[in-house]
Design a protein around this motif. Sequence first.
Motif, mmCIF file in Angstrom:
data_model
loop_
_atom_site.group_PDB
_atom_site.id
_atom_site.type_symbol
_atom_site.label_atom_id
_atom_site.label_comp_id
_atom_site.label_asym_id
_atom_site.label_seq_id
_atom_site.Cartn_x
_atom_site.Cartn_y
_atom_site.Cartn_z
ATOM 1 N N MET A 65 0.845 -1.201 0.000
ATOM 2 C CA MET A 65 0.000 0.000 0.000
ATOM 3 C C MET A 65 0.882 1.254 0.000
ATOM 4 S SD MET A 65 -2.746 1.370 2.823
ATOM 5 C CE MET A 65 -2.817 -0.295 3.478
ATOM 6 N N HIS A 66 0.528 2.182 -0.846
ATOM 7 C CA HIS A 66 1.370 3.356 -1.066
ATOM 8 C C HIS A 66 0.473 4.601 -1.048
ATOM 9 C CE1 HIS A 66 4.843 5.156 -3.745
ATOM 10 N NE2 HIS A 66 4.462 5.980 -2.801
ATOM 11 N N LEU A 67 0.720 5.493 -0.098
ATOM 12 C CA LEU A 67 -0.023 6.764 -0.027
ATOM 13 C C LEU A 67 0.784 7.840 -0.743
ATOM 14 C CD1 LEU A 67 -2.332 8.566 1.084
ATOM 15 C CD2 LEU A 67 -0.967 8.842 3.170
ATOM 16 N N ILE A 68 0.141 8.499 -1.705
ATOM 17 C CA ILE A 68 0.820 9.514 -2.507
ATOM 18 C C ILE A 68 0.143 10.854 -2.274
ATOM 19 C CG2 ILE A 68 1.375 10.250 -4.871
ATOM 20 C CD1 ILE A 68 1.298 7.103 -5.485
ATOM 21 N N LEU A 69 0.819 11.726 -1.541
ATOM 22 C CA LEU A 69 0.284 13.046 -1.220
ATOM 23 C C LEU A 69 0.925 14.099 -2.110
ATOM 24 C CD1 LEU A 69 0.517 12.769 2.663
ATOM 25 C CD2 LEU A 69 -1.575 12.678 1.297
ATOM 26 N N GLY A 70 0.183 15.171 -2.352
ATOM 27 C CA GLY A 70 0.752 16.270 -3.115
ATOM 28 C C GLY A 70 -0.200 17.439 -3.087
ATOM 29 N N GLY A 71 0.296 18.599 -3.468
ATOM 30 C CA GLY A 71 -0.551 19.775 -3.563
ATOM 31 C C GLY A 71 -1.315 19.769 -4.876
ATOM 32 N N ALA A 72 -2.053 20.856 -5.101
ATOM 33 C CA ALA A 72 -2.770 21.035 -6.351
ATOM 34 C C ALA A 72 -1.784 21.068 -7.515
ATOM 35 C CB ALA A 72 -3.546 22.356 -6.306
ATOM 36 N N ARG A 73 -2.101 20.402 -8.605
ATOM 37 C CA ARG A 73 -1.241 20.380 -9.807
ATOM 38 C C ARG A 73 0.217 20.049 -9.467
ATOM 39 N NH1 ARG A 73 -4.826 19.535 -13.100
ATOM 40 N NH2 ARG A 73 -6.205 19.551 -11.327
ATOM 41 N N SER A 74 0.393 19.110 -8.548
ATOM 42 C CA SER A 74 1.761 18.757 -8.156
ATOM 43 C C SER A 74 2.297 17.593 -8.965
ATOM 44 C CB SER A 74 1.782 18.376 -6.671
ATOM 45 O OG SER A 74 0.964 17.233 -6.469
ATOM 46 N N GLY A 75 1.431 16.972 -9.776
ATOM 47 C CA GLY A 75 1.871 15.797 -10.520
ATOM 48 C C GLY A 75 1.698 14.503 -9.744
#
Lengths: 167, 167, 167
Positions: free
Chosen positions: A1-11
Amino acid sequence: MHLILGGARSGKSRFAEDRINHAGGGTYIATGRAWDTEMANRIELHKSTRGKIWQTIEEPLDLCAALSSCNNRDGAKPIMVDCLTLWLTNLMLEDRDIDAEFGRLCDFLPALDVPVLLVSNEVGFGIVPENAMARVFRDHAGRLHQRIAALADQVTLVVAGIPMSVK
Amino acid sequence: MHLILGGARSGKSRFAEDRINHAGGGTYIATGRAWDTEMANRIELHKSTRGKIWQTIEEPLDLCAALSSCNNRDGAKPIMVDCLTLWLTNLMLEDRDIDAEFGRLCDFLPALDVPVLLVSNEVGFGIVPENAMARVFRDHAGRLHQRIAALADQVTLVVAGIPMSVK
Amino acid sequence: MHLILGGARSGKSRFAEDRINHAGGGTYIATGRAWDTEMANRIELHKSTRGKIWQTIEEPLDLCAALSSCNNRDGAKPIMVDCLTLWLTNLMLEDRDIDAEFGRLCDFLPALDVPVLLVSNEVGFGIVPENAMARVFRDHAGRLHQRIAALADQVTLVVAGIPMSVK
């Protein structure tokens, strides 16, 4: 399991898609609802950039059912959930019991026998919003991210399209 | 000295508490004021999750006095300040000289002879707020973080409950 | 090419300036316009902290022309662009074709024969702004950062004045 966080338009979605493309494709669980033109355009844009090696499931609310339908199927092709924050938005609009829904997801995830990449917006690094609903939303999002991150094998923060390893 | 930054509901306070729990407890300096029910509930929730190995000091404004009262006492038990952004909020509401208060704190901290963990909200990663007071607040917060980080032995950014080492 | 991202008052400009100061100075391309007193004060503050080993070019819109004027000159002194988000603001206020402008910059940058440090605000880690223009702005900013980061040799996220290496 992999959680991928990022901001808006972060790719962040692109990062998850690339990983699944390299694995030969998989299942895309779209939680977004086209409740206005801006959102509809984003959903269409996302769809058009994915290839035919993807199966798409649209499920705004019952994430466990959507994940469950992928279990023990398709030779363990990986799943991408895009994204948890849109799912949370839908739950709040439907006035669901948020903690119960989070608990159900967190109980279910370890039982999945295929790799899952969960994409979500990190929304907590700004000024306290004046809008009370927005404050509640980011509190829920923060708590969900903590719970998922504790269970996850990997946590990545995507900045300007580049992955930073968190866990 | 350890500066612990994080977004809303990022687990930054929990991270600091866990470290002090592992050290056998310490002093919790609470800067928050219960100026509405939402805040009162947060303060109570935080209190109830801490054990009896903690002493609590509530001090919304004179952080140096609160820190000073812990110096040379209790066999060097660590101190946790939760949090700098609420302290800044209180200073602004009281119309204090912010730069003078920052200077006083930054002059005092190196003289502390017990470990101190300073928790604060990272609030600068959003769109420029329309509210002028919010702009001033995040400018002050950013400057304070820079000053404390320059003095600190360690700086940690907590993302989804997971610590990322900054310094 | 080095992309330097950071939040408000994160010390991102200071970080870039320090690096160029250590290299003996360079060219500062200021994209900010003094459209109100708050901004004018910031620009003046920035100017006054730079020394005489800097040359300053003020260019709110035509970044490629400003960069081009530095090419093959001054013994390859490094350039600092401060900042991309103000440039984007100016482009939007002038109703320019944003994607065309981004394309022009991204086509031009690899042809620069001097080191360039591009400073920009990371603005995507907050709640979705209620203001539609702000949403468009942060979408553009996020896309620009991804494009520049893909081209850059180094990407740094500055947190509380401390650099975190992203790429």
